[in-house]
Motif scaffolding. Structure first.
Motif, PDB file in Angstrom:
ATOM      1  N   LEU A  29       0.865  -1.177   0.000  1.00 56.36           N
ATOM      2  CA  LEU A  29       0.000   0.000   0.000  1.00 56.36           C
ATOM      3  C   LEU A  29       0.898   1.223   0.000  1.00 56.36           C
ATOM      4  O   LEU A  29       1.771   1.366   0.867  1.00 56.36           O
ATOM      5  N   ALA A  30       0.711   2.108  -0.969  1.00 60.33           N
ATOM      6  CA  ALA A  30       1.561   3.294  -1.104  1.00 60.33           C
ATOM      7  C   ALA A  30       0.689   4.543  -1.261  1.00 60.33           C
ATOM      8  O   ALA A  30      -0.520   4.504  -1.056  1.00 60.33           O
ATOM      9  N   GLY A  31       1.332   5.656  -1.612  1.00 65.05           N
ATOM     10  CA  GLY A  31       0.598   6.880  -1.894  1.00 65.05           C
ATOM     11  C   GLY A  31       0.389   7.772  -0.690  1.00 65.05           C
ATOM     12  O   GLY A  31       1.016   7.615   0.367  1.00 65.05           O
ATOM     13  N   ARG A  35       1.928   8.352   3.359  1.00 71.19           N
ATOM     14  CA  ARG A  35       2.767   9.505   3.714  1.00 71.19           C
ATOM     15  C   ARG A  35       2.101  10.436   4.716  1.00 71.19           C
ATOM     16  O   ARG A  35       2.705  11.426   5.131  1.00 71.19           O
ATOM     17  N   GLY A  36       0.850  10.187   5.070  1.00 74.41           N
ATOM     18  CA  GLY A  36       0.138  11.079   5.975  1.00 74.41           C
ATOM     19  C   GLY A  36      -0.325  12.352   5.303  1.00 74.41           C
ATOM     20  O   GLY A  36      -0.530  13.370   5.964  1.00 74.41           O
ATOM     21  N   THR A  39      -6.140  13.349   1.484  1.00 72.72           N
ATOM     22  CA  THR A  39      -7.245  14.300   1.477  1.00 72.72           C
ATOM     23  C   THR A  39      -8.542  13.506   1.301  1.00 72.72           C
ATOM     24  O   THR A  39      -8.526  12.283   1.159  1.00 72.72           O
ATOM     25  N   LYS A  40      -9.651  14.208   1.264  1.00 74.27           N
ATOM     26  CA  LYS A  40     -10.941  13.521   1.132  1.00 74.27           C
ATOM     27  C   LYS A  40     -11.106  12.852  -0.234  1.00 74.27           C
ATOM     28  O   LYS A  40     -11.992  12.017  -0.409  1.00 74.27           O
ATOM     29  N   THR A  41     -10.277  13.221  -1.206  1.00 71.34           N
ATOM     30  CA  THR A  41     -10.362  12.599  -2.530  1.00 71.34           C
ATOM     31  C   THR A  41      -9.233  11.585  -2.778  1.00 71.34           C
ATOM     32  O   THR A  41      -9.116  11.052  -3.877  1.00 71.34           O
ATOM     33  N   SER A  42      -8.415  11.326  -1.769  1.00 68.65           N
ATOM     34  CA  SER A  42      -7.297  10.399  -1.951  1.00 68.65           C
ATOM     35  C   SER A  42      -7.788   8.974  -2.193  1.00 68.65           C
ATOM     36  O   SER A  42      -8.831   8.562  -1.679  1.00 68.65           O
ATOM     37  N   ASP A  43      -7.000   8.237  -2.955  1.00 70.77           N
ATOM     38  CA  ASP A  43      -7.320   6.833  -3.194  1.00 70.77           C
ATOM     39  C   ASP A  43      -6.266   5.946  -2.532  1.00 70.77           C
ATOM     40  O   ASP A  43      -5.328   6.444  -1.894  1.00 70.77           O
ATOM     41  N   LEU A  44      -6.450   4.648  -2.669  1.00 71.15           N
ATOM     42  CA  LEU A  44      -5.472   3.692  -2.184  1.00 71.15           C
ATOM     43  C   LEU A  44      -4.642   3.215  -3.374  1.00 71.15           C
ATOM     44  O   LEU A  44      -5.183   2.633  -4.312  1.00 71.15           O
ATOM     45  N   ASP A  45      -3.352   3.485  -3.346  1.00 70.09           N
ATOM     46  CA  ASP A  45      -2.446   3.000  -4.387  1.00 70.09           C
ATOM     47  C   ASP A  45      -1.886   1.663  -3.934  1.00 70.09           C
ATOM     48  O   ASP A  45      -1.167   1.596  -2.919  1.00 70.09           O
TER      49      ASP A  45
END
Length: 239
Positions: A29-31, A35-36, A39-45
């Motif tokens: 799991l990255a992204g 990294r902390g 945002t509300k639109t972040s996904d799971l890489d």
């Protein structure tokens, strides 16, 4: 999406691997969630390694109320991406692998992470003086367009191009990785926080008020150690 009820990122990622890639050889799991910086639109890489895959692929899904980006590789294809990222000086996959949280591992992840970290620490290929002079010329050409432009709409997009060229020039002449989009500023901050602030301030002033002075001064400061603006006498491809 039901943000308040969805699983925590790592839990969602582990469940995703268990249900969708149960036989893979490794997963990370990255992204931004790692990294902390989510945002509300972040996904799971999520990076998948599976020796049975004939080739790499990328896929986007929404699972467990999470947008998920899958980057799937066999045990050789990731090296081709590492090499490509090195050549373009944008280490997207090496960075994901290096920072990634291990979700599953059948004994392959440590060596792949080591490859990624070695590449990142090495930095991109050093620019030759020929490349530097070519970049100086195109920055000068774009700066001239910027200075002479009186059309607000055109000026905005000339400034965009100039910002990308200058950020690339600063980073590559200092043997640092470059980025696109949000990674332009992130890469500049990793290199030099003070310069990054100056860079953002100069272009922000132009976008807000059409004032060009700070952008012009910034570009000249960047080019000065390499001979300044370049037009007269420049030649490309002449035999």
């Amino acid at each position: 999406m039901g943000d308040l009820n969805r699983l925590e990122p790592v839990k969602a990622a582990r469940k995703f691997i268990e249900n969708y890639f149960p036989y893979c050889d490794g997963a990370l799991l990255a992204g931004s969630v790692v990294r902390g910086e989510a945002t509300k639109t972040s996904d799971l890489d999520i990076v998948i390694f599976d020796k049975t895959y004939s080739s790499s692929y990328r896929e986007s899904l929404i699972v467990y109320d999470w947008p998920i980006e899958v980057f799937a590789h066999n045990l050789n294809s990731y090296q081709e991406y590492f090499a490509s990222d090195f050549k373009r000086a944008r280490p997207s996959l090496p960075r994901m692998v290096s920072e990634g949280i291990i979700l599953k591992d059948k004994g392959i992840i440590d060596s792949i992470k080591s490859e990624a970290k070695e590449l990142l620490s090495k930095g991109p290929e050093k620019w030759s003086m020929e490349i530097i002079n070519t970049k100086r010329y195109f920055i000068t050409d774009t700066l001239d367009d910027f200075i002479g432009c009186s059309n607000r709409a055109e000026g905005i997009f000339i400034a965009n191009t100039l910002a990308e060229l200058v950020s690339e020039f600063v980073l590559r002449t200092n043997n640092k990785w470059i980025g696109a989009s949000k990674w332009i500023v992130r890469s500049l901050r990793e290199h030099d926080t003070k310069f990054a602030e100056q860079f953002v301030e100069a272009f922000d002033k132009f976008y807000r008020s059409s004032a060009k002075d700070k952008v012009i001064n910034l570009v000249d400061e960047v080019l000065e150690p390499y001979g300044g603006r370049l037009f007269n006498g420049f030649s490309l491809g002449k035999e």
